[in-house]
Write a protein that holds these residues in place. Structure first.
Motif, PDB file in Angstrom:
ATOM      1  N   ASP A 145      11.633   8.668   9.090  1.00 10.99           N
ATOM      2  CA  ASP A 145      12.713   9.318   9.832  1.00 10.99           C
ATOM      3  C   ASP A 145      14.064   8.964   9.216  1.00 10.99           C
ATOM      4  O   ASP A 145      14.951   9.822   9.097  1.00 10.99           O
ATOM      5  N   ALA A 146      14.210   7.709   8.818  1.00 13.85           N
ATOM      6  CA  ALA A 146      15.473   7.246   8.235  1.00 13.85           C
ATOM      7  C   ALA A 146      15.760   7.953   6.917  1.00 13.85           C
ATOM      8  O   ALA A 146      16.895   8.377   6.664  1.00 13.85           O
ATOM      9  N   VAL A 147      14.754   8.081   6.089  1.00 15.82           N
ATOM     10  CA  VAL A 147      14.932   8.733   4.782  1.00 15.82           C
ATOM     11  C   VAL A 147      15.341  10.189   4.963  1.00 15.82           C
ATOM     12  O   VAL A 147      16.247  10.691   4.275  1.00 15.82           O
ATOM     13  N   ILE A 148      14.692  10.870   5.880  1.00 13.77           N
ATOM     14  CA  ILE A 148      14.999  12.283   6.121  1.00 13.77           C
ATOM     15  C   ILE A 148      16.429  12.436   6.648  1.00 13.77           C
ATOM     16  O   ILE A 148      17.200  13.279   6.159  1.00 13.77           O
ATOM     17  N   SER A 149      16.781  11.637   7.626  1.00 13.52           N
ATOM     18  CA  SER A 149      18.128  11.721   8.186  1.00 13.52           C
ATOM     19  C   SER A 149      19.191  11.364   7.157  1.00 13.52           C
ATOM     20  O   SER A 149      20.230  12.020   7.057  1.00 13.52           O
ATOM     21  N   PHE A 150      18.920  10.323   6.384  1.00 11.80           N
ATOM     22  CA  PHE A 150      19.875   9.886   5.364  1.00 11.80           C
ATOM     23  C   PHE A 150      20.130  11.002   4.353  1.00 11.80           C
ATOM     24  O   PHE A 150      21.273  11.214   3.923  1.00 11.80           O
ATOM     25  N   SER A 151      19.081  11.719   3.984  1.00 11.18           N
ATOM     26  CA  SER A 151      19.241  12.802   2.998  1.00 11.18           C
ATOM     27  C   SER A 151      20.146  13.910   3.510  1.00 11.18           C
ATOM     28  O   SER A 151      20.797  14.601   2.731  1.00 11.18           O
ATOM     29  N   LYS A 193      24.785   6.582  -0.651  1.00 12.88           N
ATOM     30  CA  LYS A 193      25.359   5.562   0.221  1.00 12.88           C
ATOM     31  C   LYS A 193      26.237   6.219   1.281  1.00 12.88           C
ATOM     32  O   LYS A 193      26.750   7.325   1.105  1.00 12.88           O
ATOM     33  N   ILE A 194      26.375   5.513   2.399  1.00 13.26           N
ATOM     34  CA  ILE A 194      27.216   5.953   3.509  1.00 13.26           C
ATOM     35  C   ILE A 194      28.301   4.901   3.701  1.00 13.26           C
ATOM     36  O   ILE A 194      27.989   3.736   3.953  1.00 13.26           O
ATOM     37  N   SER A 195      29.549   5.295   3.549  1.00 12.29           N
ATOM     38  CA  SER A 195      30.650   4.354   3.711  1.00 12.29           C
ATOM     39  C   SER A 195      30.886   4.068   5.192  1.00 12.29           C
ATOM     40  O   SER A 195      30.376   4.768   6.069  1.00 12.29           O
ATOM     41  N   PHE A 196      31.678   3.043   5.444  1.00 11.46           N
ATOM     42  CA  PHE A 196      32.049   2.711   6.820  1.00 11.46           C
ATOM     43  C   PHE A 196      32.718   3.913   7.493  1.00 11.46           C
ATOM     44  O   PHE A 196      32.388   4.269   8.623  1.00 11.46           O
ATOM     45  N   VAL A 210      20.120   3.696   1.586  1.00 18.77           N
ATOM     46  CA  VAL A 210      19.017   4.228   2.379  1.00 18.77           C
ATOM     47  C   VAL A 210      18.132   3.098   2.897  1.00 18.77           C
ATOM     48  O   VAL A 210      17.588   3.179   4.008  1.00 18.77           O
ATOM     49  N   GLN A 211      18.004   2.027   2.118  1.00 19.74           N
ATOM     50  CA  GLN A 211      17.204   0.892   2.565  1.00 19.74           C
ATOM     51  C   GLN A 211      17.852   0.212   3.779  1.00 19.74           C
ATOM     52  O   GLN A 211      17.165  -0.201   4.719  1.00 19.74           O
ATOM     53  N   GLU A 212      19.167   0.114   3.769  1.00 20.13           N
ATOM     54  CA  GLU A 212      19.870  -0.473   4.905  1.00 20.13           C
ATOM     55  C   GLU A 212      19.863   0.474   6.103  1.00 20.13           C
ATOM     56  O   GLU A 212      19.832   0.031   7.254  1.00 20.13           O
ATOM     57  N   PHE A 213      19.885   1.770   5.820  1.00 15.43           N
ATOM     58  CA  PHE A 213      19.820   2.753   6.900  1.00 15.43           C
ATOM     59  C   PHE A 213      18.473   2.670   7.620  1.00 15.43           C
ATOM     60  O   PHE A 213      18.381   2.957   8.811  1.00 15.43           O
ATOM     61  N   LYS A 214      17.451   2.266   6.900  1.00 15.20           N
ATOM     62  CA  LYS A 214      16.142   2.077   7.519  1.00 15.20           C
ATOM     63  C   LYS A 214      16.206   0.974   8.586  1.00 15.20           C
ATOM     64  O   LYS A 214      15.504   1.044   9.601  1.00 15.20           O
ATOM     65  N   LEU A 215      17.036  -0.030   8.357  1.00 15.65           N
ATOM     66  CA  LEU A 215      17.205  -1.096   9.355  1.00 15.65           C
ATOM     67  C   LEU A 215      17.836  -0.536  10.628  1.00 15.65           C
ATOM     68  O   LEU A 215      17.475  -0.942  11.735  1.00 15.65           O
ATOM     69  N   PHE A 216      18.770   0.382  10.451  1.00 19.95           N
ATOM     70  CA  PHE A 216      19.414   1.042  11.580  1.00 19.95           C
ATOM     71  C   PHE A 216      18.375   1.760  12.431  1.00 19.95           C
ATOM     72  O   PHE A 216      18.316   1.596  13.654  1.00 19.95           O
ATOM     73  N   PHE A 217      17.528   2.543  11.793  1.00 22.53           N
ATOM     74  CA  PHE A 217      16.498   3.289  12.524  1.00 22.53           C
ATOM     75  C   PHE A 217      15.423   2.374  13.070  1.00 22.53           C
ATOM     76  O   PHE A 217      14.831   2.645  14.119  1.00 22.53           O
ATOM     77  N   GLN A 218      15.158   1.284  12.364  1.00 17.19           N
ATOM     78  CA  GLN A 218      14.184   0.304  12.855  1.00 17.19           C
ATOM     79  C   GLN A 218      14.627  -0.247  14.208  1.00 17.19           C
ATOM     80  O   GLN A 218      13.807  -0.397  15.131  1.00 17.19           O
TER      81      GLN A 218
END
Length: 259
Positions: free
Chosen positions: A212-218, A227-230, A196-204
């Motif tokens: 927004d990143a935390v909500i979408s990731f959930s 975690k989200i795999s490739f 989720v921390q890396e997903f925040k970079l995506f949304f950033q």
């Protein structure tokens, strides 16, 4: 008859889960991004040539293939896709993200600025940065034509072109080719999975908030393993473009939908 047997054999391989997540990860994070990974991708290409492109993106060791079963599910139907209000809302959302300077239109400069945001995170090798820009240019030229400051894509033009993409079997199988670069750009520790921390970079990079990143990731972390795999990332990102089913979690992939 031969084609039927081959397709049946491929479905058997997929259905028995011969391609595990670790195999996908190996395609991206092998011993050598330029040698070992390329060998693995070439081996996969020999098994399933319909689902692996020979475009230059593979020369960096990034697999962008989709399964034979997935390709079958995307097969064209008589009914034209991309007419639902839900799908158009998703495309308007993506247009908003791609319009980096928020002037109401997408330009080639917007594409390059977005690519620069991901590259500047510092997790792509110089070789991948160069290839990323090349792929972005190819996507622009294929979908929008000339690279020119006067080639501006308004929302209606964007909707029209994306509708054309999802109704063309060859184009929709290539609509996700830039996604592996986004994944590798935010996979900070290069373990083949996004937290989720890396997903925040995506949304950033998209100009969205960490909340927004935390909500979408959930929503998109379907198995709740944190975690989200490739493979999951590519599937979700691609499905966002193609599906008109509002129950699919992929609708959260690019953040909250615009009204």
């Amino acid at each position: 008859m031969t084609t039927t047997l081959l397709r049946t054999g491929l479905r058997f391989v997929v259905s028995n889960k011969c391609f595990k997540k670790r195999a996908i990860s190996a395609l991206c994070y092998g011993i050598s991004e330029k040698q070992n990974i390329l060998l693995k991708c070439n081996q996969y290409y020999k098994i399933s040539p319909r689902t692996c492109s020979t475009r230059s993106v593979h020369q960096t060791g990034i697999s962008t293939s989709v399964s034979e079963q997935e390709s079958d599910n995307d097969s064209d139907t008589e009914e034209e896709k991309g007419q639902s209000l839900f799908w158009r809302r998703k495309m308007r959302t993506l247009h908003s993200h791609l319009d980096i300077n928020k002037d109401g239109v997408i330009s080639h400069d917007d594409f390059m600025l977005l690519a620069e945001r991901f590259s500047n995170l510092g997790h792509l090798t110089p070789e991948l940065k160069k290839e990323f820009k090349k792929v972005i240019n190819e996507v622009w030229e294929e979908q929008w034509g000339e690279i020119s400051p006067y080639n501006l894509i308004c929302i209606e033009k964007y909707l029209e072109q994306m509708q054309h993409v999802i109704n063309d079997s060859s184009l929709k199988r290539r609509c996700h080719y830039f996604l592996p670069f986004l994944f590798k750009a935010v996979d900070k520790n290069r373990d083949g999975e996004i937290s989720v921390q890396e997903f925040k970079l995506f949304f950033q990079c998209l100009g969205l908030t960490h909340d927004d990143a935390v909500i979408s990731f959930s929503h998109i972390d379907i198995n709740d393993d944190g975690k989200i795999s490739f493979e999951e990332f590519i599937t979700l990102g691609r499905e966002f473009f193609l599906t008109e089913d509002p129950t699919k979690p992929s609708k959260y992939f690019w953040g909250p939908l615009v009204d």
